[in-house]
Write a protein that holds these residues in place. Structure first.
Motif, PDB file in Angstrom:
ATOM      1  N   LEU A  56       1.096  -1.649  -0.267  1.00 18.03           N
ATOM      2  CA  LEU A  56       0.129  -0.019   0.263  1.00 18.03           C
ATOM      3  C   LEU A  56       0.959   1.278   0.657  1.00 18.03           C
ATOM      4  O   LEU A  56       0.417   2.339  -0.794  1.00 18.03           O
ATOM      5  N   SER A  57       1.711   0.898   0.696  1.00 17.76           N
ATOM      6  CA  SER A  57       2.480   2.922   1.088  1.00 17.76           C
ATOM      7  C   SER A  57       3.109   2.618  -0.537  1.00 17.76           C
ATOM      8  O   SER A  57       3.820   3.817  -1.019  1.00 17.76           O
ATOM      9  N   VAL A  58       4.122   1.231  -1.374  1.00 21.91           N
ATOM     10  CA  VAL A  58       4.404   2.155  -2.813  1.00 21.91           C
ATOM     11  C   VAL A  58       3.508   2.224  -3.798  1.00 21.91           C
ATOM     12  O   VAL A  58       3.956   3.438  -4.332  1.00 21.91           O
ATOM     13  N   ILE A  59       2.217   2.213  -3.615  1.00 21.83           N
ATOM     14  CA  ILE A  59       1.119   2.000  -4.508  1.00 21.83           C
ATOM     15  C   ILE A  59       1.176   3.727  -4.329  1.00 21.83           C
ATOM     16  O   ILE A  59       0.675   4.230  -5.498  1.00 21.83           O
ATOM     17  N   LYS A  60       0.704   3.660  -3.068  1.00 16.41           N
ATOM     18  CA  LYS A  60       0.612   5.275  -2.832  1.00 16.41           C
ATOM     19  C   LYS A  60       1.495   6.308  -3.426  1.00 16.41           C
ATOM     20  O   LYS A  60       0.533   7.484  -4.019  1.00 16.41           O
ATOM     21  N   GLN A  61       2.227   5.795  -3.347  1.00  9.60           N
ATOM     22  CA  GLN A  61       3.427   6.919  -4.045  1.00  9.60           C
ATOM     23  C   GLN A  61       3.955   6.787  -5.438  1.00  9.60           C
ATOM     24  O   GLN A  61       4.496   8.001  -5.974  1.00  9.60           O
ATOM     25  N   SER A  62       3.543   5.468  -6.300  1.00  9.03           N
ATOM     26  CA  SER A  62       2.966   5.692  -7.656  1.00  9.03           C
ATOM     27  C   SER A  62       1.816   5.342  -8.127  1.00  9.03           C
ATOM     28  O   SER A  62       2.279   5.650 -10.030  1.00  9.03           O
ATOM     29  N   ASP A  63       0.813   5.009  -7.814  1.00  7.02           N
ATOM     30  CA  ASP A  63      -0.360   4.867  -8.605  1.00  7.02           C
ATOM     31  C   ASP A  63      -1.172   6.003  -8.721  1.00  7.02           C
ATOM     32  O   ASP A  63      -2.092   6.680  -7.343  1.00  7.02           O
ATOM     33  N   PRO A  64      -1.508   6.943  -9.530  1.00  6.60           N
ATOM     34  CA  PRO A  64      -2.205   8.212 -10.240  1.00  6.60           C
ATOM     35  C   PRO A  64      -4.209   7.417  -9.682  1.00  6.60           C
ATOM     36  O   PRO A  64      -4.846   8.548  -9.483  1.00  6.60           O
ATOM     37  N   ASN A  65      -4.103   6.860  -9.908  1.00  2.00           N
ATOM     38  CA  ASN A  65      -5.685   6.087  -9.400  1.00  2.00           C
ATOM     39  C   ASN A  65      -6.079   6.132  -7.802  1.00  2.00           C
ATOM     40  O   ASN A  65      -7.106   5.948  -7.463  1.00  2.00           O
ATOM     41  N   TYR A  66      -4.569   6.119  -6.921  1.00  5.49           N
ATOM     42  CA  TYR A  66      -5.130   6.240  -5.214  1.00  5.49           C
ATOM     43  C   TYR A  66      -5.362   7.458  -4.685  1.00  5.49           C
ATOM     44  O   TYR A  66      -5.104   8.280  -4.952  1.00  5.49           O
ATOM     45  N   LYS A  67      -6.033   7.223  -4.017  1.00  2.00           N
ATOM     46  CA  LYS A  67      -7.263   7.969  -2.818  1.00  2.00           C
ATOM     47  C   LYS A  67      -7.840   7.485  -1.949  1.00  2.00           C
ATOM     48  O   LYS A  67      -7.963   6.757  -1.936  1.00  2.00           O
ATOM     49  N   ILE A  68      -8.001   8.139  -1.112  1.00  2.00           N
ATOM     50  CA  ILE A  68      -8.720   7.666   0.254  1.00  2.00           C
ATOM     51  C   ILE A  68      -9.702   8.698   0.477  1.00  2.00           C
ATOM     52  O   ILE A  68      -9.696  10.381   0.350  1.00  2.00           O
ATOM     53  N   LYS A  69     -11.199   8.826   0.349  1.00  9.64           N
ATOM     54  CA  LYS A  69     -12.456   9.838   0.421  1.00  9.64           C
ATOM     55  C   LYS A  69     -13.405   8.589   1.757  1.00  9.64           C
ATOM     56  O   LYS A  69     -13.762   7.728   1.449  1.00  9.64           O
ATOM     57  N   ASP A  70     -13.056   9.387   2.941  1.00 10.28           N
ATOM     58  CA  ASP A  70     -14.174   8.879   3.794  1.00 10.28           C
ATOM     59  C   ASP A  70     -14.041   7.746   4.024  1.00 10.28           C
ATOM     60  O   ASP A  70     -14.448   6.504   4.173  1.00 10.28           O
ATOM     61  N   ASN A  71     -13.134   6.779   4.369  1.00 11.33           N
ATOM     62  CA  ASN A  71     -12.302   6.569   5.206  1.00 11.33           C
ATOM     63  C   ASN A  71     -12.304   5.439   3.883  1.00 11.33           C
ATOM     64  O   ASN A  71     -12.188   3.621   4.692  1.00 11.33           O
ATOM     65  N   VAL A  72     -13.076   5.050   2.534  1.00 18.73           N
ATOM     66  CA  VAL A  72     -12.650   4.413   1.154  1.00 18.73           C
ATOM     67  C   VAL A  72     -11.392   4.572   0.390  1.00 18.73           C
ATOM     68  O   VAL A  72     -10.861   5.877   0.358  1.00 18.73           O
ATOM     69  N   TYR A  73     -10.436   3.414   0.160  1.00 19.73           N
ATOM     70  CA  TYR A  73      -9.412   3.778  -0.192  1.00 19.73           C
ATOM     71  C   TYR A  73     -10.091   3.174  -2.001  1.00 19.73           C
ATOM     72  O   TYR A  73     -10.026   2.001  -2.203  1.00 19.73           O
ATOM     73  N   TYR A  74      -9.359   3.813  -2.861  1.00 16.93           N
ATOM     74  CA  TYR A  74      -9.598   3.996  -4.242  1.00 16.93           C
ATOM     75  C   TYR A  74      -8.342   4.128  -4.411  1.00 16.93           C
ATOM     76  O   TYR A  74      -7.374   5.015  -4.440  1.00 16.93           O
ATOM     77  N   ILE A  75      -8.046   2.773  -5.067  1.00 21.62           N
ATOM     78  CA  ILE A  75      -6.888   2.303  -5.628  1.00 21.62           C
ATOM     79  C   ILE A  75      -7.167   1.498  -6.747  1.00 21.62           C
ATOM     80  O   ILE A  75      -8.152   0.522  -7.588  1.00 21.62           O
ATOM     81  N   GLY A  76      -5.863   1.380  -7.862  1.00 22.61           N
ATOM     82  CA  GLY A  76      -5.678   0.610  -9.312  1.00 22.61           C
ATOM     83  C   GLY A  76      -5.531  -0.489  -8.847  1.00 22.61           C
ATOM     84  O   GLY A  76      -5.457  -1.322  -8.052  1.00 22.61           O
ATOM     85  N   SER A  77      -6.029  -1.464 -10.012  1.00 25.58           N
ATOM     86  CA  SER A  77      -5.858  -2.687 -10.595  1.00 25.58           C
ATOM     87  C   SER A  77      -4.662  -3.502  -9.880  1.00 25.58           C
ATOM     88  O   SER A  77      -4.337  -4.740  -9.190  1.00 25.58           O
ATOM     89  N   LYS A  78      -3.341  -2.407  -9.355  1.00 26.47           N
ATOM     90  CA  LYS A  78      -2.136  -3.292  -9.053  1.00 26.47           C
ATOM     91  C   LYS A  78      -2.108  -2.914  -7.912  1.00 26.47           C
ATOM     92  O   LYS A  78      -0.816  -4.206  -7.328  1.00 26.47           O
ATOM     93  N   ALA A  79      -2.388  -2.466  -7.266  1.00 23.85           N
ATOM     94  CA  ALA A  79      -2.770  -2.993  -6.196  1.00 23.85           C
ATOM     95  C   ALA A  79      -2.744  -4.442  -5.505  1.00 23.85           C
ATOM     96  O   ALA A  79      -2.798  -5.532  -4.824  1.00 23.85           O
ATOM     97  N   PHE A  80      -4.436  -4.709  -6.334  1.00 26.49           N
ATOM     98  CA  PHE A  80      -4.482  -6.546  -6.212  1.00 26.49           C
ATOM     99  C   PHE A  80      -3.975  -6.913  -6.991  1.00 26.49           C
ATOM    100  O   PHE A  80      -3.411  -8.627  -5.888  1.00 26.49           O
ATOM    101  N   VAL A  81      -3.131  -7.441  -7.762  1.00 27.64           N
ATOM    102  CA  VAL A  81      -2.335  -7.282  -8.780  1.00 27.64           C
ATOM    103  C   VAL A  81      -0.935  -8.195  -7.779  1.00 27.64           C
ATOM    104  O   VAL A  81      -0.486  -9.281  -7.475  1.00 27.64           O
ATOM    105  N   ALA A  82      -0.561  -6.556  -7.697  1.00 26.56           N
ATOM    106  CA  ALA A  82       1.078  -7.186  -6.166  1.00 26.56           C
ATOM    107  C   ALA A  82       0.924  -7.970  -5.435  1.00 26.56           C
ATOM    108  O   ALA A  82       1.587  -8.882  -5.124  1.00 26.56           O
ATOM    109  N   ASN A  83       0.094  -7.481  -4.907  1.00 27.82           N
ATOM    110  CA  ASN A  83      -0.474  -8.266  -3.738  1.00 27.82           C
ATOM    111  C   ASN A  83      -0.459 -10.464  -3.878  1.00 27.82           C
ATOM    112  O   ASN A  83      -0.914 -10.469  -3.097  1.00 27.82           O
TER     113      ASN A  83
END
Length: 88
Positions: free
Chosen positions: A12-39
């Motif tokens: 998650l830390s790496v994704i925060k720094q490199s994924d332009p789709n990463y954001k947090i809104k109302d305690n919901v994490y919005y991340i691209g599919s890269k986080a799921f594949v990487a995990n």
């Protein structure tokens, strides 16, 4: 904190720094599919190490591939249970 939780935090830390789709809104994490594949790849690596199917030294190849995937240098995908690493 378990090893699984530490790995998830690291990804998650790496994704925060490199994924332009990463954001947090109302305690919901919005991340691209890269986080799921990487995990999924990290969990696969850890499982294979635990089962003795992969030596930790050999795991570095796959960890490097995950890092390159996150920054957009390679593509990772699963095909019939096999990890496919494709150059871009």
């Amino acid at each position: 904190m378990s090893l699984k939780e530490k790995n998830r935090e690291l990804i998650l830390s790496v994704i925060k720094q490199s994924d332009p789709n990463y954001k947090i809104k109302d305690n919901v994490y919005y991340i691209g599919s890269k986080a799921f594949v990487a995990n999924s790849v990290i969990q696969w690596i850890l499982e294979r190490i635990d089962n003795g199917d992969l030596q930790s030294e050999s795991a570095q190849f796959y960890i490097d591939a995950v890092n390159k995937y996150i920054v957009g240098e390679v593509n990772l995908r699963w095909e019939n249970g096999d990890l496919i690493i494709e150059g871009l």
